[in-house]
Design an enzyme around this catalytic site. Structure first.
Site, PDB file in Angstrom:
ATOM      1  N   SER A  84       0.812  -1.503  -0.195  1.00  0.00           N
ATOM      2  CA  SER A  84       0.119   0.216  -0.051  1.00  0.00           C
ATOM      3  C   SER A  84       0.691   1.347  -0.067  1.00  0.00           C
ATOM      4  CB  SER A  84      -0.863   0.087   1.222  1.00  0.00           C
ATOM      5  OG  SER A  84      -1.737   0.978   1.223  1.00  0.00           O
ATOM      6  N   ASP A 132     -10.119  -5.182  -4.494  1.00  0.00           N
ATOM      7  CA  ASP A 132      -9.143  -4.233  -3.639  1.00  0.00           C
ATOM      8  C   ASP A 132     -10.149  -2.791  -4.127  1.00  0.00           C
ATOM      9  OD1 ASP A 132      -7.538  -2.180  -2.713  1.00  0.00           O
ATOM     10  OD2 ASP A 132      -5.857  -3.607  -3.133  1.00  0.00           O
ATOM     11  N   HIS A 152      -7.672  -5.612   0.013  1.00  0.00           N
ATOM     12  CA  HIS A 152      -6.475  -4.817  -0.021  1.00  0.00           C
ATOM     13  C   HIS A 152      -5.535  -5.172   1.423  1.00  0.00           C
ATOM     14  CE1 HIS A 152      -4.106  -0.939  -0.708  1.00  0.00           C
ATOM     15  NE2 HIS A 152      -4.366  -0.990   0.660  1.00  0.00           N
TER      16      HIS A 152
END
Length: 405
Positions: A178, A346, A375
């Site tokens: 991320s 996601d 995610h």
């Protein structure tokens, strides 16, 4: 709350874990707002109790922040004193280096890599629990929080990678999740940074954000939450505080289905272990800066992968241009091996945005796509060892310096 409703919550970002537990699982407020009072570090609290060697180092950035690195030089069955190729783990937004160790030993990527013979180094960016010091500033001062992910890439990552390379006399295998990927992609456009990296694996990579589908985030963007907070003089985002909880509650108020808050923020994740939420909450979420959030929201609004927009006048002073310069993904060397892991559910790292990122790269990264993954699954899924980490380790072994695994 009925147990069926609890177990149906498959996943969350660390923010959503915190809020979900607070609002729907009735954790006592004293626990929610508190942080473990021990002054011990990540090594003594999480890693060594599991039987792994762990050492902590303090690294100073060019702009004066003091960052803590952890090193797990070998696993439970590896030869002590023998170091495999160095691999560097960089966490995401509102997370810390603990992220890589919060599942069981057999499910956490940090432990798994050590057991496979890698020399594991763990990064912690400024503002997190493990990196909350500066040579002159207090974390209670506004100036301490005057940074965005751009600074994390330019200063934090530069200092940490340089230290690891010096200590190991080796280029680094980089793994980011991320925010750890946006830091990497920006840093890899800089020649002095990318030369320290042997290869990189990106979990849920982010550069462009204009197709983000998270209802919760889109609501915050439409409310101009970032600008409101800056106007109110709130420069630290701490979701363990009462005001942090109240901010998130206001976003839910009649506009987002907060009965499904987890999915509203991150998208549906298949394999998150809800039984460990109370343990996660002992360490996360970590703080970040409002300026960091503002930078990310700028990207969502404008569809750019660019430096922080100060406004025309300040841009002229900082960049000698009315508009902030973009990070050119084409500047990442074609010779840098890349591996990308991403999921079909996601809501933050959208497939359309990811395709744009891949198209702008000179190289063709290896890709692992899992339709059911969201995610958070790539770091907290109970199935990630088989679904993700096996292929990830294959990639690292093929790119790292020769060693006996």
């Amino acid at each position: 709350m009925e147990r069926a409703a609890w177990t149906s919550c498959s996943s969350a970002s660390l923010i959503s874990i915190f809020l979900f537990v607070y609002f729907f699982c009735l954790i006592e407020p004293s626990f929610v707002y508190g942080v473990p009072q021990s002054n011990e570090g990540l090594c003594s609290l999480i890693v060594r109790p599991m039987g792994y060697p762990c050492t902590e180092y303090i690294v100073q950035t060019e702009d004066g922040y003091l960052l803590t690195l952890q090193r797990i030089s070998n696993g439970r069955s590896a030869l002590r004193g023998y170091n495999g190729p160095p691999v560097f783990l960089q966490h995401g937004l509102f997370q810390g280096g603990d992220t890589w160790f919060l599942n069981s030993v057999d499910e956490s990527l940090g432990f798994i890599l050590a057991d496979h013979g890698f020399d594991v180094w763990v990064g912690n960016v400024r503002g997190t629990r493990w990196s909350s010091k500066h040579i002159t500033l207090s974390e209670h001062e506004r100036a301490f929080w005057d940074w965005s992910w751009q600074d994390l890439a330019q200063y934090d990552l530069a200092a940490m990678l340089s230290y690891v390379q010096t200590e190991t006399n080796s280029k680094v295998l980089y793994i980011g999740h991320s925010q750890g990927t946006i830091m990497a992609l920006a840093a890899f456009t800089m020649p002095d940074m990318v030369k320290m990296v042997e290869a990189s694996a990106l979990l849920c990579p982010i550069s462009y954000l204009d197709h983000i589908s998270s209802n919760f985030v889109l609501r915050a963007v439409s409310m101009h939450l970032d600008q409101m907070l800056l106007s109110l003089g709130i420069h630290q985002l701490n979701f363990r505080s009462k005001i942090g909880v109240e901010i998130m509650d206001s976003l839910c108020d009649g506009h987002v289905d907060c009965g499904n808050l987890l999915g509203a923020i991150t998208g549906d994740n298949c394999c998150f272990n809800a039984s460990r939420v109370e343990y996660y909450l002992e360490y996360e979420p970590h703080s970040s800066s409002t300026k960091n959030l503002h930078h990310l929201f700028q990207m969502i609004r404008k569809g750019t992968f660019a430096k922080y927009d100060f406004g025309w006048w300040e841009n002229l002073k900082h960049y000698h241009s009315l508009h902030p310069p973009a990070f050119n993904l084409g500047d990442i060397p074609e010779s840098l091996p890349l591996w990308i892991g991403y999921g079909g559910n996601d809501a933050l790292a959208d497939l359309t945005d990811l395709k744009r990122t891949i198209k702008e790269l000179k190289s063709k990264p290896e890709q692992l796509y899992i339709e059911s993954y969201g995610h958070i699954d790539f770091v907290f899924s109970v199935k990630a060892k088989d679904d993700v980490y096996g292929d990830l380790i294959r990639f690292l072994r093929s790119r790292g310096r020769s060693t006996s695994y």
